[in-house]
Design an enzyme around this catalytic site. Structure first.
Site, mmCIF file in Angstrom:
data_model
loop_
_atom_site.group_PDB
_atom_site.id
_atom_site.type_symbol
_atom_site.label_atom_id
_atom_site.label_comp_id
_atom_site.label_asym_id
_atom_site.label_seq_id
_atom_site.Cartn_x
_atom_site.Cartn_y
_atom_site.Cartn_z
ATOM 1 N N GLU A 92 9.856 16.844 15.463
ATOM 2 C CA GLU A 92 10.126 16.780 14.030
ATOM 3 C C GLU A 92 9.195 17.736 13.285
ATOM 4 O O GLU A 92 7.982 17.689 13.447
ATOM 5 C CB GLU A 92 9.923 15.356 13.511
ATOM 6 N N CYS A 114 13.316 11.873 6.339
ATOM 7 C CA CYS A 114 13.476 11.410 7.715
ATOM 8 C C CYS A 114 14.879 11.708 8.222
ATOM 9 O O CYS A 114 15.103 11.791 9.429
ATOM 10 C CB CYS A 114 13.165 9.922 7.814
ATOM 11 N N GLY A 129 7.225 5.812 7.892
ATOM 12 C CA GLY A 129 6.325 6.948 8.018
ATOM 13 C C GLY A 129 6.505 7.637 9.359
ATOM 14 O O GLY A 129 7.596 7.646 9.929
ATOM 15 N N SER A 130 5.426 8.182 9.879
ATOM 16 C CA SER A 130 5.493 8.981 11.102
ATOM 17 C C SER A 130 5.560 8.104 12.344
ATOM 18 O O SER A 130 5.138 6.937 12.344
ATOM 19 C CB SER A 130 4.267 9.890 11.197
ATOM 20 N N GLU A 154 10.279 2.410 10.417
ATOM 21 C CA GLU A 154 11.221 3.531 10.369
ATOM 22 C C GLU A 154 10.385 4.795 10.457
ATOM 23 O O GLU A 154 9.512 5.023 9.633
ATOM 24 C CB GLU A 154 12.032 3.474 9.077
ATOM 25 N N VAL A 200 1.922 6.980 13.578
ATOM 26 C CA VAL A 200 1.368 5.794 12.925
ATOM 27 C C VAL A 200 2.197 4.562 13.274
ATOM 28 O O VAL A 200 1.654 3.494 13.579
ATOM 29 C CB VAL A 200 1.294 5.990 11.400
ATOM 30 N N GLY A 201 3.513 4.697 13.235
ATOM 31 C CA GLY A 201 4.381 3.557 13.533
ATOM 32 C C GLY A 201 4.176 2.999 14.923
ATOM 33 O O GLY A 201 4.211 1.779 15.132
ATOM 34 N N LYS A 255 0.845 -1.187 0.000
ATOM 35 C CA LYS A 255 0.000 0.000 0.000
ATOM 36 C C LYS A 255 0.884 1.242 0.000
ATOM 37 O O LYS A 255 1.522 1.572 1.001
ATOM 38 C CB LYS A 255 -0.924 0.060 1.220
#
Length: 496
Positions: A385, A283, A226-227, A249, A230-231, A173
């Site tokens: 961040e 990142c 991603g962020s 990551e 979410v991670g 996805k």
């Protein structure tokens, strides 16, 4: 483009028939294509297809699976320019960066193709002479790959190719910001004649399409970039399922340390690349430049002067250094952090912000924001961040202080050290907390044969590249007895 899902070797619409638009962030009035908007049912169909294809795919030899990667590489190479234009238009990356994204994807596929003929196990000595002992790998099963928009071509290939090589099947996805680049990747695998169901594509949002993939009971491994927000949810979901493994990551608050003896010209150029390539939306972007106080004035002057010369504009223009931010939400976020820096007492050296006049009016363009601020634990801008062209210049006096400032955030991904003294470089290498480090280089520039991942909020301890081969396989022990009796290494016997 008319973007669709790819399930069991067929291009299909989303079950509900819904679609969404992919737009050019440099000209947000331009619709690049419409794409299938998937839901849980689409995700479930893709997992079923991947699970069905797993037995046949794992039964192939590793070398045969590698040959599909070789054909995939050929399919990319004949359309590098076309794919580069898609990356530049959909992700807003300057053309040379977009091409580097494509080349990096090729390099990773080549690296994994090369692994096909390398050892995938070990022959080990046994404690008993009549026994042989081995370690070999078995694929896990269905792997879900959820990738970000900022490296829409390279990162999926970093994650998909190790999984496929080892005999797993994949449901992919891509980011909802760059769905068409994701489709291009799958088209290249289709041209490589990958068997149906081995790689499946589900388009849509993270909540409606991604989350059902993460939580599906038949998904064995989740690979996510991603962020942190979410991670962290993905990690929590996976640890509740005894079968699931995961690698996440999740960004950084990266720093470059410019020491007292630094080559100033090298330091400034490295800082410009670290802070502003991809418009600070990497990142590994350096939003903290930790500068020895004796070099601060000259560094700041040169850095700001060079930042003023950065060409901002349409990514397809080869003269452009910095393209737009990805969307309206990103402009609001970066703008809010620029305002917060002023509220938290920053000395603003270059007051960048949203560009809305002339050629900029139809895009999400932002200019560099640079400020001077002493390190403070209560300054949010020095710890959170931002993901944009927002950079703090932070003074230090001693190496102990530099290390403390560097490590004094919750992230630990990329670090750069600018010094001519190898003893200083070695000390900072050992004491700073990071996963990807550089000496006299920018904080950007991963190479595919090196592990890529971070510490703390930046990662889960399983970097991308070859370390993923361990995550997507079971390492199995196999011991063979060539004797006529059963003897055990610990002295046990069958005597009763």
């Amino acid at each position: 483009m008319d973007g669709k899902n790819y399930i069991a070797g067929r291009w299909v619409e989303a079950v509900g028939g819904a679609r969404f638009e992919s737009r050019n962030p440099a000209r947000f009035g331009q619709v690049l294509g419409t794409v299938a908007l998937s839901n849980r049912e689409d995700a479930e169909q893709a997992v079923v297809a991947a699970k069905t294809a797993f037995a046949g795919w794992r039964a192939l030899s590793r070398i045969k699976r590698g040959e599909y990667l070789d054909r995939f590489i050929d399919a990319i190479k004949v359309q590098v320019d076309e794919i580069t234009s898609f990356v530049a238009s959909e992700a807003g990356k300057a053309y040379n960066e977009a091409k580097a994204d494509v080349v990096e994807g090729i390099h990773m596929a080549q690296y994994m193709f090369g692994h096909a003929r390398l050892p995938s196990g070990q022959a080990l000595p046994s404690e008993l002479a009549e026994k042989d002992a081995y370690m070999f790998r078995k694929p896990k099963g269905v792997v879900t790959v959820i990738s970000p928009w900022n490296f829409p071509f390279a990162i999926p290939i970093w994650l998909i190719t190790p999984a496929l090589l080892e005999g797993n099947t994949v449901v992919f996805k891509p980011s909802g910001n760059t769905p068409l680049v994701g489709e291009k990747i799958v088209e290249c695998f289709e041209r490589a004649e990958l068997p149906p169901g081995v790689l499946n594509l589900v388009q849509g949002t993270g909540g409606d399409a991604g989350w059902p993939l993460v939580t599906h009971p038949d998904v064995e491994v989740v690979l996510f970039t991603g962020s942190y927000e979410v991670g962290s949810r993905i990690k929590e979901a996976c640890v509740k399922d005894y079968r699931k493994m995961y690698a996440c990551e999740m960004g950084g608050k990266n720093a470059m340390i410019v020491c007292q003896d630094a080559d100033l010209d090298l330091a400034v150029r490295a800082a410009i690349l670290s802070a502003f390539k991809t418009t600070g939306q990497r990142c590994t972007s350096a939003s903290r430049l930790i500068i020895h106080e004796s070099r601060m004035e000259e560094f700041a002057k040169a850095f700001v002067a060079m930042a003023r010369r950065i060409v901002i504009g349409d990514p397809l223009d080869p003269q452009v250094f910095m393209g737009p931010l990805i969307n309206e939400a990103a402009t609001k976020k970066v703008g809010s952090y620029n305002l917060l820096a002023k509220q938290e007492g920053a000395e603003v050296l270059l007051d960048g912000g949203r560009l809305e006049e002339g050629a900029y009016r139809d895009g999400y363009f932002f200019s560099p924001f640079i400020y001077h601020m002493a390190h403070r634990k209560d300054a949010r801008v020095l710890h959170e961040e931002v993901f944009g062209p927002h950079v703090a210049l932070i003074p230090f006096q001693t190496l102990d202080e530099a290390v403390a400032i560097h490590n004094g955030v919750e992230y630990g991904l990329a670090c750069s050290v600018i010094t001519e003294d190898y003893r200083i470089a070695r000390r900072l290498r050992e004491e700073c907390e990071f996963g990807v480090g550089y000496w006299n280089l920018p904080t950007i520039g991963a190479e595919v044969h090196l592990p890529f991942g971070g510490l703390k909020k930046s990662g889960t301890g399983v970097p991308a590249s070859w370390p993923l081969l361990d995550l997507v396989t079971h390492k199995v022990a196999w011991t063979v007895n060539h004797g006529r009796e059963i003897r055990m290494a610990q002295g046990l016997s069958t005597e009763v």
